[in-house]
Design a protein around this motif. Structure first.
Motif, short mmCIF file in Angstrom:
data_model
loop_
_atom_site.label_atom_id
_atom_site.label_comp_id
_atom_site.label_asym_id
_atom_site.label_seq_id
_atom_site.Cartn_x
_atom_site.Cartn_y
_atom_site.Cartn_z
N ALA A 27 36.65 -60.31 63.96
CA ALA A 27 36.18 -60.17 62.58
C ALA A 27 37.18 -59.32 61.78
CB ALA A 27 34.79 -59.52 62.56
N GLU A 83 30.88 -61.01 62.41
CA GLU A 83 30.50 -60.72 63.79
C GLU A 83 29.26 -61.49 64.21
OE1 GLU A 83 30.28 -56.53 64.78
OE2 GLU A 83 32.11 -56.14 63.67
N GLY A 127 33.71 -61.34 67.68
CA GLY A 127 33.32 -59.96 67.91
C GLY A 127 34.00 -59.07 66.88
N PRO A 128 33.90 -57.76 67.07
CA PRO A 128 34.49 -56.82 66.11
C PRO A 128 36.00 -57.01 65.91
CG PRO A 128 33.01 -55.67 67.59
CD PRO A 128 33.13 -57.07 68.10
#
Length: 123
Positions: A43, A33, A39-40
């Motif tokens: 990832a 991240e 981003g989440p």
């Protein structure tokens, strides 16, 4: 003066961390991240991909991860690397052994335990 030195030290630490490439085969969710453009969700997609397909062999395999396109790939290319093997945590093994002692080999059925001999003093 202290604030200036602390700021310089912080900038140095951040720049050295930024220069180190993130290993796609061992990076945690948080490490991924921290990459520009990840981003989440992306990832997690990278971690899911390597869990399902095994370790990345090349950085270019990142293109096969859902949600990673050419634009993201171009941003990431200089910031990621591919190291050997699977990360220890992904294989269900602890990252570090509990002890640096070698593990004992399993005994064969009916085998007697080894007898330790006292150390011979050297004069």
């Amino acid at each position: 003066m202290k604030k200036l030195l602390a700021g310089l030290l912080g900038a140095l630490l951040l720049s050295s961390a930024a220069m180190a490439a993130v290993n796609l085969n061992s990076a945690s969710q948080a490490e991924l991240e921290a990459l520009n453009g990840i981003g989440p969700a992306k990832a997690k997609a990278i971690i899911d991909f390597r869990t399902k397909n095994g370790p990345f062999k090349t950085v270019e395999e990142l293109n096969n991860v859902p949600g990673i396109g050419d634009k993201t790939m171009e941003m990431l290319r200089k910031d990621v690397s591919v190291g050997p093997g699977k990360p220890a945590a992904a294989m269900g093994k602890p990252a570090m052994p509990d002890s640096k002692q070698p593990m004992a080999k399993p005994a064969m059925p009916g085998a007697k335990p080894p007898v330790s001999k006292p150390a011979t003093p050297s004069y």
